[in-house]
Design a protein around this motif. Sequence first.
Motif, short mmCIF file in Angstrom:
data_model
loop_
_atom_site.label_atom_id
_atom_site.label_comp_id
_atom_site.label_asym_id
_atom_site.label_seq_id
_atom_site.Cartn_x
_atom_site.Cartn_y
_atom_site.Cartn_z
N ASP A 45 -5.00 0.72 4.29
CA ASP A 45 -4.00 1.47 3.53
C ASP A 45 -4.44 1.68 2.09
OD1 ASP A 45 -2.37 1.68 5.74
OD2 ASP A 45 -1.21 -0.13 5.27
N ARG A 46 -5.10 0.68 1.52
CA ARG A 46 -5.59 0.85 0.14
C ARG A 46 -6.69 1.91 0.08
NH1 ARG A 46 -8.04 -4.37 -2.39
NH2 ARG A 46 -9.79 -3.76 -1.04
N ALA A 47 -7.59 1.91 1.07
CA ALA A 47 -8.64 2.92 1.10
C ALA A 47 -8.07 4.31 1.33
CB ALA A 47 -9.66 2.57 2.18
N LEU A 48 -7.03 4.40 2.16
CA LEU A 48 -6.41 5.71 2.40
C LEU A 48 -5.76 6.24 1.13
CD1 LEU A 48 -4.81 5.21 5.94
CD2 LEU A 48 -6.83 6.56 5.34
N ILE A 49 -5.24 5.34 0.29
CA ILE A 49 -4.69 5.79 -1.00
C ILE A 49 -5.80 6.42 -1.83
CG2 ILE A 49 -3.75 4.99 -3.20
CD1 ILE A 49 -2.12 2.96 -1.69
N GLY A 50 -6.98 5.79 -1.82
CA GLY A 50 -8.10 6.36 -2.55
C GLY A 50 -8.48 7.73 -2.04
N VAL A 51 -8.46 7.91 -0.72
CA VAL A 51 -8.78 9.22 -0.14
C VAL A 51 -7.76 10.26 -0.58
CG1 VAL A 51 -8.96 10.51 2.02
CG2 VAL A 51 -10.02 8.26 1.82
N GLN A 52 -6.48 9.90 -0.50
CA GLN A 52 -5.44 10.86 -0.89
C GLN A 52 -5.47 11.15 -2.39
OE1 GLN A 52 -3.67 12.47 1.29
NE2 GLN A 52 -4.48 11.27 3.01
N GLU A 53 -5.76 10.15 -3.21
CA GLU A 53 -5.85 10.39 -4.65
C GLU A 53 -7.02 11.30 -4.99
OE1 GLU A 53 -3.87 6.28 -6.47
OE2 GLU A 53 -6.06 6.45 -6.22
N GLU A 54 -8.15 11.09 -4.32
CA GLU A 54 -9.29 11.97 -4.55
C GLU A 54 -8.98 13.39 -4.12
OE1 GLU A 54 -13.07 13.23 -5.64
OE2 GLU A 54 -11.96 11.39 -6.13
N SER A 55 -8.28 13.52 -3.00
CA SER A 55 -7.91 14.86 -2.55
C SER A 55 -6.96 15.53 -3.54
CB SER A 55 -7.26 14.77 -1.17
OG SER A 55 -6.87 16.05 -0.71
N VAL A 56 -6.00 14.76 -4.07
CA VAL A 56 -5.07 15.33 -5.05
C VAL A 56 -5.81 15.76 -6.31
CG1 VAL A 56 -3.16 14.75 -6.61
CG2 VAL A 56 -3.03 14.14 -4.20
N ARG A 57 -6.75 14.94 -6.78
CA ARG A 57 -7.51 15.30 -7.98
C ARG A 57 -8.30 16.58 -7.76
NH1 ARG A 57 -8.21 9.60 -8.48
NH2 ARG A 57 -10.13 9.72 -7.25
N ASN A 67 3.27 3.83 0.01
CA ASN A 67 4.35 3.04 0.63
C ASN A 67 3.81 2.20 1.78
OD1 ASN A 67 7.33 2.49 1.02
ND2 ASN A 67 6.79 3.30 3.03
N ASN A 68 2.93 2.76 2.60
CA ASN A 68 2.32 2.00 3.70
C ASN A 68 1.53 0.81 3.15
OD1 ASN A 68 3.39 3.78 5.57
ND2 ASN A 68 1.53 5.00 5.72
N SER A 75 2.34 -3.07 4.14
CA SER A 75 1.32 -3.93 4.75
C SER A 75 1.09 -5.18 3.91
CB SER A 75 0.02 -3.15 4.92
OG SER A 75 -0.49 -2.72 3.66
N GLN A 76 1.18 -5.07 2.58
CA GLN A 76 1.05 -6.26 1.73
C GLN A 76 2.22 -7.22 1.97
OE1 GLN A 76 0.71 -4.01 -2.03
NE2 GLN A 76 -1.19 -5.13 -2.41
N LEU A 77 3.41 -6.68 2.09
CA LEU A 77 4.58 -7.53 2.34
C LEU A 77 4.48 -8.24 3.69
CD1 LEU A 77 7.40 -5.16 1.04
CD2 LEU A 77 6.48 -7.18 -0.11
N GLN A 78 4.00 -7.54 4.70
CA GLN A 78 3.84 -8.16 6.02
C GLN A 78 2.81 -9.28 5.98
OE1 GLN A 78 2.90 -4.72 8.39
NE2 GLN A 78 5.04 -4.31 8.90
N LEU A 79 1.70 -9.05 5.30
CA LEU A 79 0.69 -10.09 5.18
C LEU A 79 1.23 -11.29 4.41
CD1 LEU A 79 -2.18 -11.13 5.57
CD2 LEU A 79 -2.86 -9.86 3.53
N ALA A 80 1.98 -11.04 3.34
CA ALA A 80 2.56 -12.13 2.56
C ALA A 80 3.49 -12.98 3.41
CB ALA A 80 3.29 -11.58 1.34
N ASP A 140 9.35 -5.46 -8.06
CA ASP A 140 8.85 -4.58 -7.00
C ASP A 140 7.33 -4.48 -6.99
OD1 ASP A 140 8.57 -3.25 -9.36
OD2 ASP A 140 9.39 -1.34 -8.65
N ARG A 141 6.67 -5.37 -7.74
CA ARG A 141 5.21 -5.36 -7.74
C ARG A 141 4.68 -5.97 -6.45
NH1 ARG A 141 3.89 -8.31 -13.25
NH2 ARG A 141 5.55 -9.61 -12.39
N PRO A 142 3.44 -5.69 -6.09
CA PRO A 142 2.90 -6.20 -4.82
C PRO A 142 2.82 -7.71 -4.82
CG PRO A 142 1.17 -5.20 -6.14
CD PRO A 142 2.47 -4.84 -6.80
N PRO A 143 3.07 -8.38 -3.67
CA PRO A 143 3.06 -9.84 -3.63
C PRO A 143 1.66 -10.43 -3.64
CG PRO A 143 3.48 -8.96 -1.45
CD PRO A 143 3.45 -7.77 -2.38
N LEU A 144 0.63 -9.63 -3.32
CA LEU A 144 -0.73 -10.14 -3.28
C LEU A 144 -1.70 -8.97 -3.40
CD1 LEU A 144 -1.86 -9.34 -0.18
CD2 LEU A 144 -0.34 -11.22 0.43
#
Length: 497
Positions: A161-173, A215-216, A220-225, A238-242
């Motif tokens: 999910d973190r890598a997908l954020i990078g893909v989407q951010e690069e696409s937006v840029r 959001n994903n 996923s961070q909350l589930q892992l925590a 509302d910051r990430p738990p890990l």
Amino acid sequence: MNRLNRILLGVVVLLAAQANGGGQTVETRTGAPRFTLDQAILTALQQNPDILRARQEIERTKGLYIEMRAAALPQVHATSQWQDIDPHLGVISTVGGGVSATERSWHVDIVARQVIFSGGRVPYQIRSADFQRDSSYYAFRNAIDQVVATVRQQFYLVLLDRALIGVQEESVRLLQSQLQDQQNRFEAGTVPRFNVLQAQVALSNQLPQLITARNNYTISQLQLAKTLGLDFDPRRGDRPPLDAVGELAYLPREMPVTQAIALAKENRPFIKQQKAVVLSNQAQVGVARSDYFPHINADAGAEFRSSPFAADISEGRSGYIIEATGDWAVWDMGATYGRVKQAKATLEQSKVTLDDSVRQVELEVQQAFANILQGRELVKATEKSVEQAAEALRLASARLDAGAGTQLEVLDARTQLTTAQSNRLQALYTYNSAVAEFDRATATEVHYSLCLDEPKTRSKLQTQGLPTPAPKPTPLPLNGDCGTTRTTKTVKGSLAK
């Protein structure tokens, strides 16, 4: 039996020691602890509720074994009675089965009781409790394997999910850059306003995908925590738990499916747990059958009682007591037969469950193996697609700059590149997740002392496992393993770099 309990719980104790010695998490600038894959696994082994419950189940069955074993040993009981009768009711009283002519009377009995013959009930109860304790131990191991696989899969999902954020951010840029370029061209009068509108629509369509990806990632961070047993910190808000440290990578895993199934049948604690249940139920048949035979108990002790003619304590009397009691249900209208029939039916049910468990393990291994093959093919198939999509975008942009292409071609190429990058990441996650499940299904993720699986060899274990410094990678030796030192490790190979 305390030695066995210490050793079978030694895995978590050693893992916790290792985590405290060399696997500390660190705080990020946002206050969220950072975890590598190994640190996440060690944290889960210490705090995951499934593992904690499984450990307490071992303690419960250990208590059950102690209770059943106590029935085979002499038991000492002390009873006392004191009586004061109103003179208006008369002076004759009974205390402890005797007759007293005094108003006040007392007696104290100290008796040792021993089972002489019980038709095999006591030995069978001890044996059944012993196998129930084995079953809880294998359930503990199964919980460890399941939690480790779950942590790995959830950890990989966080990385995805973190890598997908990078893909989407690069696409937006890039779309923002494309929109700015089209606006500049429109202001210069070289392109129509339609091109600007197309770029705006493409950017607007990409933003929801970025929002969804973020959001994903949070979910996923909350589930892992939760799996790691991390409590909610109100200061975090509302910051990430890990924060997960690592990247998805492809590490080939080669093992024939026949070898994998053989390993699973030999090592899976799930199968061993079902075998222990069968043996426990087999002992319960003996417990039920014991009612066909007489039960004989023997009592021996001393009794101290007041004098039947004087209330003075110095006039008390004492003596020994020797008693033997027997009980034999000569005819119980078929009650014992019914209990034996129930026990045999339960035994047969557990045997059917054992056979089905073996087939279930075979199915899990084959499914995991098929998923690994699928992930491997997906990784190979997506290797070239990203390069090809990037080259197509470069050519479309060059054609547009030269006036030989259209903006629609560039936008389509950008969409194809985003899709190819997302597919590549998804393929890596599919493969890594399949490997984690494969390691769980084959019981090759965590290694245990095989001597603990054989009751006849447990007496050779003379020492408990000792914590060692945290080496790299993380072997955890268990000393005293059938005369040799074996290696117990938690994570065989990390797929996250």
